[in-house]
Design an enzyme around this catalytic site. Structure first.
Site, PDB file in Angstrom:
ATOM      1  N   LYS A 133      -1.537   9.508   6.429  1.00  0.00           N
ATOM      2  CA  LYS A 133      -1.978  10.270   5.255  1.00  0.00           C
ATOM      3  C   LYS A 133      -3.064  11.215   5.766  1.00  0.00           C
ATOM      4  CE  LYS A 133      -1.834  10.911   0.739  1.00  0.00           C
ATOM      5  NZ  LYS A 133      -0.674  11.503   0.053  1.00  0.00           N
ATOM      6  N   ASP A 170       8.395  -3.869   3.422  1.00  0.00           N
ATOM      7  CA  ASP A 170       9.038  -4.626   2.335  1.00  0.00           C
ATOM      8  C   ASP A 170      10.077  -3.764   1.637  1.00  0.00           C
ATOM      9  OD1 ASP A 170       7.620  -6.897   2.823  1.00  0.00           O
ATOM     10  OD2 ASP A 170       7.014  -7.200   0.741  1.00  0.00           O
ATOM     11  N   ASP A 212       2.745  -2.655   5.618  1.00  0.00           N
ATOM     12  CA  ASP A 212       2.961  -3.805   4.734  1.00  0.00           C
ATOM     13  C   ASP A 212       3.911  -3.387   3.600  1.00  0.00           C
ATOM     14  OD1 ASP A 212       2.714  -6.157   3.384  1.00  0.00           O
ATOM     15  OD2 ASP A 212       0.586  -5.957   2.908  1.00  0.00           O
ATOM     16  N   TYR A 217      -7.313  -3.940   6.051  1.00  0.00           N
ATOM     17  CA  TYR A 217      -7.323  -5.380   5.753  1.00  0.00           C
ATOM     18  C   TYR A 217      -8.438  -6.110   6.505  1.00  0.00           C
ATOM     19  CZ  TYR A 217      -2.716  -4.745   3.576  1.00  0.00           C
ATOM     20  OH  TYR A 217      -1.684  -4.335   2.781  1.00  0.00           O
ATOM     21  N   ASP A 226       3.497   9.006   1.373  1.00  0.00           N
ATOM     22  CA  ASP A 226       4.166   9.136   0.068  1.00  0.00           C
ATOM     23  C   ASP A 226       5.577   9.689   0.254  1.00  0.00           C
ATOM     24  OD1 ASP A 226       2.687  11.280   1.006  1.00  0.00           O
ATOM     25  OD2 ASP A 226       2.201  12.086  -0.967  1.00  0.00           O
TER      26      ASP A 226
END
Ligand code: NAD
Length: 362
Positions: free
Chosen positions: A192, A252, A248, A141, A224
């Protein structure tokens, strides 16, 4: 020594829910001798209306001078047409970067009384209590270079950069290990590493840091698989450590396991333990001013503030137990209401929690 909390109610339901958290704080002050003082400041749209900016210099000054910050929420349709530079959300981003709040703590807790609120089967989520620790000020980000351009084929392309220095990884890893130490001593680092060099380094540094926390059991999971495991068997996790973007998304997902956005608190901490505490939900303009918003996420944010910035686990637990007691009394705001429960508004829920808190002194 008296501690100071900067109170930033913000927009929409922000002032209503923060008012209830302040009732709880006042009870801790008067009935339990908590040495704390508060000072209010504007942020977001409310600040724009008064100062022409969502993040006034006096708000930053107050936050810097305070031991921690309690925030309601920012934003709403009234300010949606404004230029991005003065949108209410800039106030939040400004605070995060000015105070270097790099560690985002998002607990996902499902009280057994609310198990029916989840879309998952009760036995999968009942008594869920996991903590996601998300890196908040680095990663893709913020990485440079970023942007859009026309490539050599004359096509539009967009690009971002995933970059973490080892010191950025190390400091968030320390935060996560220290939190795991205070909980069930299990930490799962999500990356990852099979595809991204940056997260290969992430894994390497987390393993190095783990040497200082031999009592914490460290595991690693690819993102994943972590997404899959979160909905398959979320109770296997205690603390999850993730980078900014994975965090992020996963936080959620974890929040929604509990089915109730009005129940979940969050904290964003810096190196010195100073933190900004806020509910995970937004300003809910659709219900603002109606007196029906759920104040529990904000009250539990206050409990996190007591635990993480004031190192006062006893007061935090008192507040958390008072919330559970109000739920045990079958009181529910509209967002968590189910048949057979007693529906109450924002202030009545706050009052019930204060009464439950007060009752613990007798
Ligand atoms: P939202 O979280 O405000 O609302 C989503 C839904 O959940 C709405 O139906 C709302 O009524 C309900 N809800 C939220 N909190 C509740 C509570 N405490 N009690 C009962 N119901 C509750 O998200 P949104 O509608 O996407 O965004 C509204 C505004 O909030 C936007 O301007 C957005 O930018 C802003 N926002 C701010 C923050 C923040 O301040 N940290 C976070 C997310 C969104």
């Amino acid at each position: 020594m008296t501690k100071k909390i900067a109170v930033l109610p913000g927009d929409g339901i922000g002032p209503e829910i923060v008012a209830e958290a302040l009732k709880v704080l006042e009870c801790l002050r008067t009935d339990f001798g908590l040495a704390v003082e508060t000072e209010h400041a504007h942020i977001g749209g409310a600040a724009y209306d008064v100062h022409g900016t969502p993040f006034p210099a006096e708000t930053l000054e107050l936050c810097r001078a305070s031991d921690s910050i309690l925030l309601g929420a920012v934003g709403g349709p009234k300010w949606e047409g404004l230029d991005y530079s003065v949108r209410p959300e800039r106030g939040l981003l400004g605070l995060r970067s000015e105070l270097a709040l790099f560690a985002n703590l998002r607990p996902a807790i499902l009280y057994p009384q609310l198990a029916a609120a989840s879309t998952l089967r009760p036995e999968v989520v009942s008594n869920l209590d996991l903590m996601i620790v998300r890196e908040l000020t680095g990663g893709i980000y913020f990485g440079q270079p970023r942007g859009r351009r026309i490539n050599t084929q004359g096509e539009r392309e967009g690009f971002n950069t995933l970059v973490y220095s080892e010191s950025e990884i190390r400091r968030i890893a320390h935060t996560a290990f220290q939190i795991a130490q205070k909980r069930n001593k299990r930490l799962c680092s999500v990356d990852k590493a099979n595809v991204l060099e940056c997260t290969e380094l992430w894994r390497e540094v987390v393993v190095e840091v783990s040497a200082q926390y031999p009592e914490v059991e460290l595991s690693h999971m690819y993102v994943d698989n972590a997404a899959m495991q979160l909905v398959r068997n979320p109770k296997q996790f205690d603390v999850m450590l993730t980078d900014n973007m994975f965090g992020d998304i996963l936080s959620d997902c974890a929040a929604m396991l509990t089915g109730s956005i009005g129940m979940l608190p969050s904290a964003s901490l810096n190196q010195d333990g100073k933190g900004m505490y806020e509910p995970i939900h937004g300003s809910a303009p659709d219900i603002a001013g109606k007196g029906i918003a759920n104040p529990i996420a904000t009250i539990l944010s206050l409990a996190m503030l007591l635990r993480y910035s004031f190192d006062d686990a006893a007061s935090a637990e008192r507040v958390e137990k008072a919330v559970i007691k109000a739920l045990d009394q079958n009181l529910r705001t509209a967002d968590i209401h189910a048949e057979g429960a007693h529906k109450v508004g924002t202030a009545a829920m706050g009052d019930a929690i204060v009464a439950a808190l007060r009752a613990t002194t007798h």
